[in-house]
Design an enzyme around this catalytic site. Structure first.
Site, PDB file in Angstrom:
ATOM      1  N   GLY A   4      -3.596   1.845  -5.026  1.00  0.00           N
ATOM      2  CA  GLY A   4      -2.881   1.239  -3.543  1.00  0.00           C
ATOM      3  C   GLY A   4      -4.028   1.305  -2.776  1.00  0.00           C
ATOM      4  N   GLU A  29       8.066   9.788   1.764  1.00  0.00           N
ATOM      5  CA  GLU A  29       8.803   8.998   0.908  1.00  0.00           C
ATOM      6  C   GLU A  29       9.332   9.770  -0.380  1.00  0.00           C
ATOM      7  OE1 GLU A  29       6.300   6.158  -1.494  1.00  0.00           O
ATOM      8  OE2 GLU A  29       4.547   7.271  -0.638  1.00  0.00           O
ATOM      9  N   GLY A  67      -4.823   8.877 -10.611  1.00  0.00           N
ATOM     10  CA  GLY A  67      -4.759   8.437 -11.884  1.00  0.00           C
ATOM     11  C   GLY A  67      -6.018   7.415 -12.033  1.00  0.00           C
ATOM     12  N   ARG A 107      -3.360  -1.396 -10.725  1.00  0.00           N
ATOM     13  CA  ARG A 107      -2.803  -0.191 -11.124  1.00  0.00           C
ATOM     14  C   ARG A 107      -2.820  -0.340 -12.617  1.00  0.00           C
ATOM     15  NH1 ARG A 107      -0.779   3.346  -7.536  1.00  0.00           N
ATOM     16  NH2 ARG A 107      -0.138   2.447  -5.487  1.00  0.00           N
ATOM     17  N   GLY A 108      -2.690   0.774 -13.452  1.00  0.00           N
ATOM     18  CA  GLY A 108      -2.356   0.897 -15.101  1.00  0.00           C
ATOM     19  C   GLY A 108      -3.759   1.112 -15.773  1.00  0.00           C
ATOM     20  N   ILE A 118       1.917  -1.527   6.844  1.00  0.00           N
ATOM     21  CA  ILE A 118       0.894  -1.652   7.986  1.00  0.00           C
ATOM     22  C   ILE A 118       0.077  -0.673   8.029  1.00  0.00           C
ATOM     23  CG2 ILE A 118       1.243  -1.644  10.484  1.00  0.00           C
ATOM     24  CD1 ILE A 118       3.816  -2.628  10.106  1.00  0.00           C
ATOM     25  N   ASP A 122      -2.657   9.916   0.977  1.00  0.00           N
ATOM     26  CA  ASP A 122      -1.680  11.191   0.809  1.00  0.00           C
ATOM     27  C   ASP A 122      -2.434  12.506   1.009  1.00  0.00           C
ATOM     28  OD1 ASP A 122       0.375   9.498   0.691  1.00  0.00           O
ATOM     29  OD2 ASP A 122       0.747  10.054  -1.686  1.00  0.00           O
TER      30      ASP A 122
END
Length: 429
Positions: A81, A299, A174, A147-148, A352, A203
């Site tokens: 992200g 979240e 990841g 991602r992935g 945002i 995070d």
């Protein structure tokens, strides 16, 4: 993870035979270490046993380097992200390679690890000082992301074909695990390829790293949302401001936002369970006493209250239910049934926040992380991530950094400070 599991040994590609072209600044010695423990009481068992307490390798430029800057190419990839500061890190890596070491071939791989797989057709960008000159003023990443996982063998094939000696992987848990697999595949082939991770997670949840870039910017931007929530709550009878913030497994953004804005009355994080009846009961008491309330929820909090969504995303993360809209609807329904008028405003600023450019403090952190990543790679370190511990830049093995997520300790100083600031009950169950 216990202290006995801590092995901070950093892999090296071989002997450093070339003198560093850097002529200014202080060189770090290979034997310099930063203590893992900061409390003397934690070190006593080691001292009593005559053993060395665990310590991390100090980051920084070395007097002698492994790679000949005139012959190698380097690559940069950004995955996962978005997060404030990615472009700042790209810029710092490019400028350090170019000006500190004289590397002239620097590839930017587009769309995450997909860009390292040649058959997918994402041609790399040529990164020069001119290309990256102003990108620090922009949010996001000029390389784009994805991602992935991809096949490590295919990625190493492309890295070898391009003559890349150092690959810089900017990403979170990841991404770093993927970087470890690339380093493992290169080692299996006996190829001298350095893989250096740069910790990107909004995070702030990577183990053995005090703070990751973008986190401080995220907290500063989150405060704008809690300020708005408090203003709305104060502006209506029984006003409630509900703000959902990032934090899948770790609630650091929510916790620090509560400390930054002491007008937050409830902070709900994944590490501390709560029940809906407990929250509603406390919220009723709060409205009776004060007439308004501000709730911040991460979240990943309260997922046990939601119906399982099932499945995982491309990064392998469990798909979360939306705790924000769940609480919004549940609070409204509860007070409607009780016949008590409330005015609830729900704010979700997640995208945002993560798309903002880095603030000044994060910009400086990005610069220094990028520089120290380059120094580590040129000195032949590999399968490691650049860290920041006890206010010093360090080297951390990827395996150790990704073994488990860093989380808030419900019995630690941070959560105790949140409880003191919000005034919420210790147990909302």
């Amino acid at each position: 993870m216990t202290d006995q599991d801590l092995d901070f040994t950093i892999e090296r590609l071989g002997e450093c035979r070339f003198p560093s072209p850097m002529r200014k600044g202080r060189f770090a010695g290979d034997g310099e270490r930063i203590m893992y423990h900061s409390r003397f009481d934690d070190m006593k068992p080691y001292l009593a046993a005559g053993a060395e307490p665990p310590a991390l390798e100090l980051a920084g430029p070395r007097e002698r380097i492994f790679f000949d800057p005139a012959t190698i190419a380097c690559g940069i990839v950004t995955c996962g992200g978005l997060c404030p500061g990615i472009n700042n890190v790209i810029r710092a890596v490019v400028l350090s390679l170019y000006h500190h070491y004289g590397v002239r071939r620097i590839y930017g791989f587009r769309y995450g690890y997909e860009g390292l797989v040649k058959r997918l057709g994402h041609n790399p960008l040529d990164l020069t000082p001119e290309v990256v000159e102003r990108i620090g003023e922009m949010g996001g990443t000029i390389l784009a992301s994805s991602r992935g996982p991809q096949d490590p063998a295919e990625m190493v094939d492309n890295v070898e074909e391009l003559g890349i000696g150092i690959l810089f992987a900017i990403g979170g848990d990841g991404t770093l695990k993927g970087a470890g697999k690339i380093a493992g595949e290169a080692a299996r082939r006996g190829r001298p390829i350095s893989v250096i991770g740069i910790p990107k997670t909004i995070d702030n949840d990577i183990s053995f790293i005090q703070t990751t870039f973008g986190f401080e910017t995220a907290v500063a931007e989150a405060k704008l949302a809690t300020y708005a929530a408090n203003t709305e709550a104060l502006g209506a009878k029984n006003g409630i401001g509900l703000v959902k913030l990032m934090g899948r497994d770790s609630g650091f953004i929510a916790a620090y936002t509560a400390l930054v804005d002491s007008q937050v009355n409830y902070c709900l994080v994944p590490e501390v369970p709560f029940t809906l009846p407990g929250l509603l009961r406390s919220l009723e008491e709060r409205l009776t006493a004060r007439g308004h309330a501000v709730i911040v929820v991460a979240e990943g909090a309260g997922q046990e209250l939601l119906a399982a969504t099932g499945g995982r995303d491309a990064s392998g993360n469990v798909k979360l239910g939306d705790i924000g809209t769940y609480l919004r609807d549940a609070i409204k329904e509860h007070f409607a049934r009780s016949g008590r008028e409330i005015n609830l405003k729900y704010i979700d600023p997640s995208y945002i926040i993560r798309s903002q450019p880095a603030n000044p403090h994060d910009s400086a952190l990005c610069l220094l992380l990028g520089h120290n990543a380059v120094h580590a790679g040129m000195a032949g370190r590999t399968n490691m991530v650049v860290g920041f511990w006890n206010n010093q830049f360090t080297h951390v093995p990827i395996d150790l950094a990704t073994r488990q997520r860093k989380k808030i300790d419900p019995d630690g100083w941070l959560w105790s400070s949140v409880l003191a600031s919000t005034g919420q009950p210790r147990d909302i169950r």
